[in-house]
Motif scaffolding. Sequence first.
Motif, PDB file in Angstrom:
ATOM      1  N   SER A  54       6.276   4.046   1.442  1.00  0.00           N
ATOM      2  CA  SER A  54       4.956   3.484   1.127  1.00  0.00           C
ATOM      3  C   SER A  54       4.211   4.333   0.104  1.00  0.00           C
ATOM      4  N   GLY A 149       2.193  -0.901  -0.799  1.00  0.00           N
ATOM      5  CA  GLY A 149       2.297   0.438  -0.235  1.00  0.00           C
ATOM      6  C   GLY A 149       1.307   0.669   0.885  1.00  0.00           C
ATOM      7  N   LEU A 152       2.537  -1.399   3.935  1.00  0.00           N
ATOM      8  CA  LEU A 152       3.704  -0.795   4.569  1.00  0.00           C
ATOM      9  C   LEU A 152       3.328   0.495   5.305  1.00  0.00           C
TER      10      LEU A 152
END
Length: 205
Positions: A54, A149, A152
């Motif tokens: 991420s 990102g 996640l």
Amino acid sequence: MSENPDRTPGTSDRDAFKEYEQDLRKAERKVAGEIDPGARAVVVAVAVLLAMVSLVLPHTGSVTGLEVLSFAPEAAAERVTIVSKIFVYLVAIFGIVFSMLALLTRRWILAWIALCGCAIACVAGMLAWWSRNTPGVGGLEPPSGVGIGLILGWIAVFVLTFHWSRVVWARSSYQLAMEAERRRQVAEQEAYASALYRKHPDDQS
């Protein structure tokens, strides 16, 4: 073969009780400092890997988590807020560093620290998401919304929080069971010694 006149009745039993109590204390101390994640270790390892991934994916717009960590000019251009920066730092410190250390060392205190940090990161992630969809000072909209990102990383810390909490709770339950067993053995030993004294009061003087 003559018996030892100094040996009191039940001495061997008391010694056995004492040795068993010492073994329980050693086991209790070992449990107090260690964790056994079992199959959860695989899930935690995958979640740590997702947290690492991420950081190299876009947090918002084209700005990655690593650029947020390093206070890159691109992050300032995207108006990355303080809560986003806090979230990324929490992911890096607790979701990755402390979680990896807890897995490698199996130390309970590290797992507890990772749990607390990841739990805070869950809240920070929610605020970071909210900040990417909320006008800032002067009603200025952020140039970009939530990146993959950020999503996640948020999922990763949720998974870590859940599994670390289960690991820490399982360890705590087992330690309580060990303490209860040791108290039971001590009570039995004291009851046995009391009964032995009543049966042979002259030998105890």
